[in-house]
Design a protein around this motif. Structure first.
Motif, PDB file in Angstrom:
ATOM      1  N   VAL A  61       0.897  -1.151   0.000  1.00  0.00           N
ATOM      2  CA  VAL A  61       0.000   0.000   0.000  1.00  0.00           C
ATOM      3  C   VAL A  61       0.938   1.204   0.000  1.00  0.00           C
ATOM      4  N   GLU A  62       0.830   2.017  -1.045  1.00  0.00           N
ATOM      5  CA  GLU A  62       1.828   3.065  -1.285  1.00  0.00           C
ATOM      6  C   GLU A  62       3.213   2.423  -1.178  1.00  0.00           C
ATOM      7  N   GLY A  63       4.079   2.905  -0.308  1.00  0.00           N
ATOM      8  CA  GLY A  63       5.424   2.346  -0.258  1.00  0.00           C
ATOM      9  C   GLY A  63       5.651   1.331   0.852  1.00  0.00           C
ATOM     10  N   VAL A  64       4.593   0.780   1.410  1.00  0.00           N
ATOM     11  CA  VAL A  64       4.764  -0.108   2.566  1.00  0.00           C
ATOM     12  C   VAL A  64       4.206  -1.500   2.259  1.00  0.00           C
ATOM     13  N   ALA A  65       5.016  -2.534   2.514  1.00  0.00           N
ATOM     14  CA  ALA A  65       4.582  -3.912   2.277  1.00  0.00           C
ATOM     15  C   ALA A  65       3.599  -4.345   3.365  1.00  0.00           C
ATOM     16  N   LEU A  66       2.551  -5.040   2.942  1.00  0.00           N
ATOM     17  CA  LEU A  66       1.567  -5.508   3.925  1.00  0.00           C
ATOM     18  C   LEU A  66       2.177  -6.510   4.900  1.00  0.00           C
ATOM     19  N   THR A  67       3.170  -7.259   4.450  1.00  0.00           N
ATOM     20  CA  THR A  67       3.840  -8.186   5.368  1.00  0.00           C
ATOM     21  C   THR A  67       4.503  -7.409   6.512  1.00  0.00           C
ATOM     22  N   ALA A  68       5.023  -6.232   6.204  1.00  0.00           N
ATOM     23  CA  ALA A  68       5.668  -5.410   7.247  1.00  0.00           C
ATOM     24  C   ALA A  68       4.625  -4.900   8.238  1.00  0.00           C
ATOM     25  N   ALA A  73       1.755  -6.386   8.966  1.00  0.00           N
ATOM     26  CA  ALA A  73       1.329  -7.528   9.791  1.00  0.00           C
ATOM     27  C   ALA A  73       2.384  -7.855  10.844  1.00  0.00           C
ATOM     28  N   ALA A  74       3.650  -7.772  10.445  1.00  0.00           N
ATOM     29  CA  ALA A  74       4.724  -8.099  11.389  1.00  0.00           C
ATOM     30  C   ALA A  74       4.744  -7.101  12.540  1.00  0.00           C
ATOM     31  N   GLN A  75       4.503  -5.843  12.230  1.00  0.00           N
ATOM     32  CA  GLN A  75       4.588  -4.832  13.288  1.00  0.00           C
ATOM     33  C   GLN A  75       3.319  -4.731  14.142  1.00  0.00           C
ATOM     34  N   PHE A  76       2.164  -4.824  13.508  1.00  0.00           N
ATOM     35  CA  PHE A  76       0.926  -4.549  14.248  1.00  0.00           C
ATOM     36  C   PHE A  76       0.013  -5.751  14.413  1.00  0.00           C
ATOM     37  N   ALA A 114     -10.047  -4.850  15.760  1.00  0.00           N
ATOM     38  CA  ALA A 114      -8.779  -4.851  15.026  1.00  0.00           C
ATOM     39  C   ALA A 114      -8.028  -3.539  15.202  1.00  0.00           C
ATOM     40  N   ALA A 115      -6.731  -3.595  14.971  1.00  0.00           N
ATOM     41  CA  ALA A 115      -5.915  -2.381  14.882  1.00  0.00           C
ATOM     42  C   ALA A 115      -6.207  -1.694  13.553  1.00  0.00           C
ATOM     43  N   GLU A 116      -5.930  -0.395  13.497  1.00  0.00           N
ATOM     44  CA  GLU A 116      -6.040   0.354  12.240  1.00  0.00           C
ATOM     45  C   GLU A 116      -4.738   1.100  11.986  1.00  0.00           C
ATOM     46  N   VAL A 117      -4.293   1.019  10.732  1.00  0.00           N
ATOM     47  CA  VAL A 117      -3.024   1.620  10.337  1.00  0.00           C
ATOM     48  C   VAL A 117      -3.262   2.472   9.104  1.00  0.00           C
ATOM     49  N   MET A 118      -2.655   3.650   9.061  1.00  0.00           N
ATOM     50  CA  MET A 118      -2.711   4.435   7.827  1.00  0.00           C
ATOM     51  C   MET A 118      -1.317   4.566   7.242  1.00  0.00           C
ATOM     52  N   VAL A 119      -1.241   4.253   5.946  1.00  0.00           N
ATOM     53  CA  VAL A 119       0.014   4.393   5.230  1.00  0.00           C
ATOM     54  C   VAL A 119       0.035   5.771   4.573  1.00  0.00           C
ATOM     55  N   ASP A 120       1.193   6.424   4.696  1.00  0.00           N
ATOM     56  CA  ASP A 120       1.390   7.731   4.067  1.00  0.00           C
ATOM     57  C   ASP A 120       2.771   7.697   3.422  1.00  0.00           C
ATOM     58  N   GLY A 121       2.804   7.464   2.127  1.00  0.00           N
ATOM     59  CA  GLY A 121       4.096   7.338   1.438  1.00  0.00           C
ATOM     60  C   GLY A 121       4.797   6.069   1.897  1.00  0.00           C
ATOM     61  N   MET A 154       4.211   4.072   7.939  1.00  0.00           N
ATOM     62  CA  MET A 154       2.955   3.507   8.448  1.00  0.00           C
ATOM     63  C   MET A 154       2.697   4.075   9.833  1.00  0.00           C
ATOM     64  N   HIS A 155       1.437   4.458  10.045  1.00  0.00           N
ATOM     65  CA  HIS A 155       1.061   5.066  11.318  1.00  0.00           C
ATOM     66  C   HIS A 155      -0.073   4.261  11.943  1.00  0.00           C
ATOM     67  N   LEU A 156       0.124   3.877  13.198  1.00  0.00           N
ATOM     68  CA  LEU A 156      -0.954   3.209  13.917  1.00  0.00           C
ATOM     69  C   LEU A 156      -1.995   4.278  14.267  1.00  0.00           C
ATOM     70  N   ILE A 157      -3.213   4.145  13.743  1.00  0.00           N
ATOM     71  CA  ILE A 157      -4.232   5.160  14.007  1.00  0.00           C
ATOM     72  C   ILE A 157      -5.299   4.656  14.979  1.00  0.00           C
ATOM     73  N   ARG A 158      -5.268   3.380  15.305  1.00  0.00           N
ATOM     74  CA  ARG A 158      -6.075   2.875  16.427  1.00  0.00           C
ATOM     75  C   ARG A 158      -5.417   1.593  16.923  1.00  0.00           C
ATOM     76  N   ARG A 159      -5.076   1.589  18.199  1.00  0.00           N
ATOM     77  CA  ARG A 159      -4.454   0.402  18.780  1.00  0.00           C
ATOM     78  C   ARG A 159      -5.449  -0.741  18.796  1.00  0.00           C
ATOM     79  N   ARG A 160      -4.924  -1.951  18.700  1.00  0.00           N
ATOM     80  CA  ARG A 160      -5.786  -3.127  18.851  1.00  0.00           C
ATOM     81  C   ARG A 160      -6.376  -3.095  20.260  1.00  0.00           C
ATOM     82  N   GLU A 161      -7.655  -3.411  20.383  1.00  0.00           N
ATOM     83  CA  GLU A 161      -8.258  -3.446  21.712  1.00  0.00           C
ATOM     84  C   GLU A 161      -7.697  -4.618  22.518  1.00  0.00           C
ATOM     85  N   GLU A 162      -7.739  -4.454  23.842  1.00  0.00           N
ATOM     86  CA  GLU A 162      -7.316  -5.546  24.712  1.00  0.00           C
ATOM     87  C   GLU A 162      -8.541  -6.120  25.400  1.00  0.00           C
ATOM     88  N   VAL A 163      -8.483  -7.414  25.701  1.00  0.00           N
ATOM     89  CA  VAL A 163      -9.652  -8.097  26.264  1.00  0.00           C
ATOM     90  C   VAL A 163     -10.141  -7.412  27.539  1.00  0.00           C
TER      91      VAL A 163
END
Ligand SMILES: *Cc1c(COP(=O)(O)O)cnc(C)c1O
Length: 428
Positions: A13-20, A22-25, A398-405, A408-417
């Motif tokens: 997505v833009e310049g960021v691999a989806l595998t990256a 998933a690995a981070q978030f 789920a977590a939400e991430v926005m890619v900008d160029g 990648m920016h985490l725009i909503r942390r994954r909820e915790e139980v």
């Protein structure tokens, strides 16, 4: 339009691999593209060039603060349907003076909140709401700016759950009674008539119904003017469809052209309330294959996203394209060993979530070559995805991430139980 690009061997997505991502978030994770959001907004700006028009993003499609903020920075107004959405718009840096407030059941508290904030207009949907708003505004010593949402009774030819402009719909006021209500509004001391609104449905592909609705609205505007009730704006709602599967979707300018042709030369400001068409194809849901079950009749791929994350398939039988975007590095040891190193064969899969409901599916009969641990991108999930998510089965959202160029920016942390039951208590 597909927000994925397959440069340097990886789905990006833009310049960021989806595998990256998933690995981070982790997964499931919603991923949005700032460039795609901006391009969708720009398509409206271009289509409306030279017109006195305002684009009010329909917040309910996706109300994450970062998304609202991207649109606020582009100068957008907002279409809200609750006091909660108004609070979000303000928290995201949106201008309340560019807000229109739709919805059939606004509470007194929401009316007060919106009057206090100084919104542009209430889109009033019933005679009772008109009276109540007049009372609430009077109590506050203010005048409430209003438009009536009229129901032009045109068939938008979309899914019945997202068709809103028919006579049988709960939305808006009937065309036949609208004139009388405008007279009433004109007579009430604490209301200020600003405009008229209509919104006939969602996922509209044929431009004709919206153009017909605009034509009907114009007749009403002109007959009101003839009796001395002048309107400053005409709000044509949202509803433009997007491509989910193989739909023929017109470019924004072509979709709007028949409607704008009818509105040529009008002096009123034109308002639009697009939701889905601004965010739908700017977001995807990234999920990992947990378990494969190969049966005699059907093959199931159980993924870690479910109907609580993306309700549209279960709710509307909606189709979302799915693309395998990376081989799994974290496949459960058992099956990975069973499958050995043999090439993975493509099969037809039911793509399902782990929720205890037969209706918990994300896609039927998808031909994919899958191994456990693989990553799937569920496309066109930016609209009515996260916004309709729930905690059913005590599943953290789920977590939400926005890619900008290339960022990648985490725009909503994954909820915790623990957060999911933090507001609950047991009997003494
Ligand atoms: C939902 C809604 C919209 C946005 O519809 P989309 O199909 O997402 O463009 C606009 N206006 C009103 C009043 C709505 O209820």
């Amino acid at each position: 339009m597909n927000m994925l690009n397959n440069t340097h061997d990886a789905a990006c997505v833009e310049g960021v691999a989806l595998t990256a991502i998933a690995a981070q978030f982790g997964t499931p994770c919603y991923v949005y593209s700032r460039a795609a959001l901006t391009a969708a907004y720009a398509s409206y700006q271009t289509a409306l060039e030279g017109r006195n028009a305002r684009i009010c993003y329909a917040v309910k499609a996706n109300s994450n603060l970062a998304i609202l903020n991207v649109f606020a920075r582009l100068g957008a107004g907002f279409d809200i349907v609750s006091g909660g959405e108004l609070a979000r718009v303000i928290a995201a840096g949106g201008d309340p003076a560019k807000v229109v407030f739709s919805g059939v059941g606004k509470s007194r508290a929401e009316m007060r909140q919106a009057l206090q904030a100084g919104i542009h207009c209430f889109n009033v949907e019933s005679a009772s709401e008109l009276e109540l708003l007049n009372t609430v505004a009077g109590e506050m010593g203010r005048r409430a700016p209003i438009a009536l949402r009229v129901n032009p009774n045109v068939d938008p030819k979309t899914h019945p759950y997202i068709s809103t402009g028919l006579k049988t719909s709960k939305f808006g006021v009937a065309f036949a009674t609208a004139r009388e209500l405008y007279r009433r509004a004109h007579a009430l001391p604490n209301l200020e008539i600003r405009g008229i609104a209509c919104h006939i449905g969602s996922q509209l592909l044929d431009p004709q119904p919206a153009a017909d609705a605009a034509g009907r609205v114009l007749e009403l505007v002109d007959s009101l003017a003839a009796e001395g009730i002048a309107l400053q704006h005409i709000d044509l709602g949202g509803g433009m469809g997007i491509r989910y599967r193989a739909e023929t979707v017109l470019p924004t300018a072509d979709y709007l052209a028949p409607m704008l042709a009818r509105l040529a030369g009008r002096k009123e400001v034109l308002f639009f309330e697009p939701g889905r068409s601004l965010v739908g194809n700017a977001g995807l849901l990234l999920t990992q294959v947990e378990v494969l079950k190969h049966g005699e009749e059907k093959n199931f791929a159980v993924v870690d996203a479910a109907m609580n994350d993306l309700a549209r398939p279960a709710l509307y039988d909606a189709w979302h394209d799915m693309v395998k975007v990376g081989a799994g590095g974290t496949a459960p040891a058992g099956t990975a060993a069973l499958m050995g190193t043999a090439p993975i064969q493509a099969r037809r899969y039911e793509i399902v979530g782990p929720i205890c409901e037969s209706g918990d599916f994300l896609g039927h009969d998808r031909e994919l070559a899958l191994a456990e641990g693989d990553l799937l991108a569920i496309l066109s999930a930016g609209a009515y995805g996260m916004a309709m998510s729930s905690n059913y089965n005590t599943r953290p959202r789920a977590a939400e991430v926005m890619v900008d160029g290339d960022q990648m920016h985490l725009i909503r942390r994954r909820e915790e139980v623990a957060q999911l039951f933090a507001l609950e208590s047991v009997l003494p």
